[in-house]
Design a protein around this motif. Structure first.
Motif, PDB file in Angstrom:
ATOM      1  N   LYS A 160     -15.534 -36.088   2.941  1.00 28.99           N
ATOM      2  CA  LYS A 160     -14.702 -37.295   2.924  1.00 28.99           C
ATOM      3  C   LYS A 160     -13.522 -37.156   3.880  1.00 28.99           C
ATOM      4  O   LYS A 160     -13.221 -38.068   4.657  1.00 28.99           O
ATOM      5  N   LYS A 161     -12.868 -35.999   3.846  1.00 32.65           N
ATOM      6  CA  LYS A 161     -11.695 -35.762   4.692  1.00 32.65           C
ATOM      7  C   LYS A 161     -12.049 -35.869   6.176  1.00 32.65           C
ATOM      8  O   LYS A 161     -11.257 -36.375   6.977  1.00 32.65           O
ATOM      9  N   ASN A 215     -14.619 -37.548   7.527  1.00 30.80           N
ATOM     10  CA  ASN A 215     -15.381 -38.759   7.850  1.00 30.80           C
ATOM     11  C   ASN A 215     -16.832 -38.425   8.218  1.00 30.80           C
ATOM     12  O   ASN A 215     -17.364 -38.900   9.230  1.00 30.80           O
ATOM     13  N   THR A 272     -20.902 -38.391   7.130  1.00 31.41           N
ATOM     14  CA  THR A 272     -21.911 -38.982   6.272  1.00 31.41           C
ATOM     15  C   THR A 272     -23.056 -37.995   6.118  1.00 31.41           C
ATOM     16  O   THR A 272     -23.147 -37.004   6.842  1.00 31.41           O
ATOM     17  N   GLY A 313     -21.439 -36.562  12.062  1.00 32.61           N
ATOM     18  CA  GLY A 313     -20.161 -37.129  12.455  1.00 32.61           C
ATOM     19  C   GLY A 313     -19.742 -36.542  13.784  1.00 32.61           C
ATOM     20  O   GLY A 313     -20.579 -35.998  14.532  1.00 32.61           O
ATOM     21  N   ASN A 364     -15.646 -32.268  13.919  1.00 34.21           N
ATOM     22  CA  ASN A 364     -15.507 -32.398  12.470  1.00 34.21           C
ATOM     23  C   ASN A 364     -16.612 -31.663  11.728  1.00 34.21           C
ATOM     24  O   ASN A 364     -16.379 -31.069  10.675  1.00 34.21           O
ATOM     25  N   SER A 370     -19.698 -46.162  19.936  1.00 31.56           N
ATOM     26  CA  SER A 370     -19.279 -45.525  18.691  1.00 31.56           C
ATOM     27  C   SER A 370     -20.407 -44.660  18.141  1.00 31.56           C
ATOM     28  O   SER A 370     -21.579 -45.063  18.164  1.00 31.56           O
ATOM     29  N   ASP A 426     -20.920 -44.234  15.193  1.00 31.33           N
ATOM     30  CA  ASP A 426     -21.405 -44.867  13.959  1.00 31.33           C
ATOM     31  C   ASP A 426     -22.761 -45.529  14.168  1.00 31.33           C
ATOM     32  O   ASP A 426     -23.546 -45.653  13.231  1.00 31.33           O
ATOM     33  N   ARG A 484     -25.579 -42.922  13.376  1.00 35.06           N
ATOM     34  CA  ARG A 484     -25.694 -42.292  12.059  1.00 35.06           C
ATOM     35  C   ARG A 484     -26.991 -42.717  11.369  1.00 35.06           C
ATOM     36  O   ARG A 484     -27.388 -43.882  11.425  1.00 35.06           O
ATOM     37  N   HIS A 507     -25.166 -43.812   5.789  1.00 33.75           N
ATOM     38  CA  HIS A 507     -23.990 -44.685   5.828  1.00 33.75           C
ATOM     39  C   HIS A 507     -22.897 -44.252   4.847  1.00 33.75           C
ATOM     40  O   HIS A 507     -21.852 -44.877   4.756  1.00 33.75           O
ATOM     41  N   ALA A 508     -23.152 -43.183   4.126  1.00 32.72           N
ATOM     42  CA  ALA A 508     -22.160 -42.622   3.203  1.00 32.72           C
ATOM     43  C   ALA A 508     -22.533 -41.155   3.008  1.00 32.72           C
ATOM     44  O   ALA A 508     -23.491 -40.658   3.604  1.00 32.72           O
TER      45      ALA A 508
END
Length: 291
Positions: A178-179, A181, A183, A198, A202, A231, A233, A236, A239-240
């Motif tokens: 979580k810290k 970011n 998934t 990610g 990270n 991006s 994103d 990915r 998504h979580a």
């Protein structure tokens, strides 16, 4: 005379105490609340398992504008007789400038006397030498109007463990993801599998954070890097960061609930365009039974 592990840990605690007195404001030093007590408990009873390596970060104000540069610190158990892992980062630094800053920092630390405490020396060096990199990171008025194409690297790491049971470990995995970011997912039980995706740096920080010494039988089985001008994103597959707990099968006594149905796991991987990873993780080709 050989230096003992206990002597090294005692020196580490003295240095942390000194740093806390020099950076007393809230948020200046980020240190897990159980880190120091864990080392103290071990020093009182060395028959216990080794505590996790001391890990903390220091927020350093640089220049008149007091731009924040964070120095991340990871201390091997035999520090100061083994060099610490230090990494300086700032939100205003581009990746190449951050790399150059850390290369020079590493060179400076390696020039210091072996066996001496050096984290405060590293803090001072960052405070006195980061400004040129921060100034170079500013975009000139002429280039500000131009579209700047920034390339980013998405990393996806597939981590395998013999098992993942403990709540403390699972909490650390989820908190770190979580810290940073990230998934992906954590498959709890036996076997245990973690996938994180990610920004490249990270993912590397996540891997450093969870690989503390008393977690045995853990390995990064596979790693994927994809560069993009947009991006990350969009690249990915998840998504979580999910908590996977599939229905157990078989009779394994007290740990019945921990042996997961790998057929369900294979189906989950295929739903996320990752069916090929099953063979990498377990050494066998995954096949779904006909329904």
């Amino acid at each position: 005379m050989a230096v003992t592990l206990q002597e090294c840990l005692e020196l580490q605690l003295l240095e942390v105490e000194m740093l806390l007195s020099m950076f007393p404001k809230k948020g200046e030093i980020n240190l897990d609340e159980d880190a120091v007590p864990g080392v103290q408990r071990y020093l009182r009873n060395t028959d216990e398992a080794l505590p996790p390596q001391l890990e903390y970060s220091i927020a350093i104000d640089v220049g008149e504008a007091k731009v924040k540069v964070e120095l991340q610190v990871l201390l091997p158990h035999m520090y100061p007789h083994i060099a610490p892992q230090l990494f300086a980062r700032s939100s205003v630094l581009h990746r190449e400038q951050q790399l150059q800053l850390n290369t020079r920092l590493a060179s400076h630390v390696s020039s210091l006397d072996s066996g001496e405490l050096c984290v405060y020396e590293a803090v001072q060096w960052v405070k006195e030498n980061s400004l040129p990199y921060l100034e170079n990171s500013k975009i000139s008025p002429e280039s500000a109007s131009k579209e700047v194409v920034v390339k980013e690297m998405l990393r996806r790491m597939w981590i395998y463990s013999h098992h993942i049971y403990r709540q403390e470990l699972r909490k650390k995995i989820f908190d770190c993801a979580k810290k940073l970011n990230l998934t992906g997912f954590c498959l709890t039980g036996k076997p245990g599998v973690v996938c994180v995706e990610g920004l490249q740096e990270n993912c590397e920080e996540f891997w450093r954070a969870i690989r503390y010494p008393n977690w045995k039988h853990i390995s990064c089985k596979h790693m994927e890097d994809v560069e993009t001008e947009g991006s990350i994103d969009n690249l990915r597959l998840f998504h979580a960061f999910e908590d996977l707990q599939f229905q157990a099968h078989g009779d394994y006594g007290l740990r019945n609930d921990y042996h997961m149905d790998l057929g369900q796991f294979l189906e989950f991987l295929k739903q996320h365009q990752s069916g090929h990873i099953f063979q990498i993780l377990f050494g066998v080709e995954g096949k779904l039974s006909d329904k």
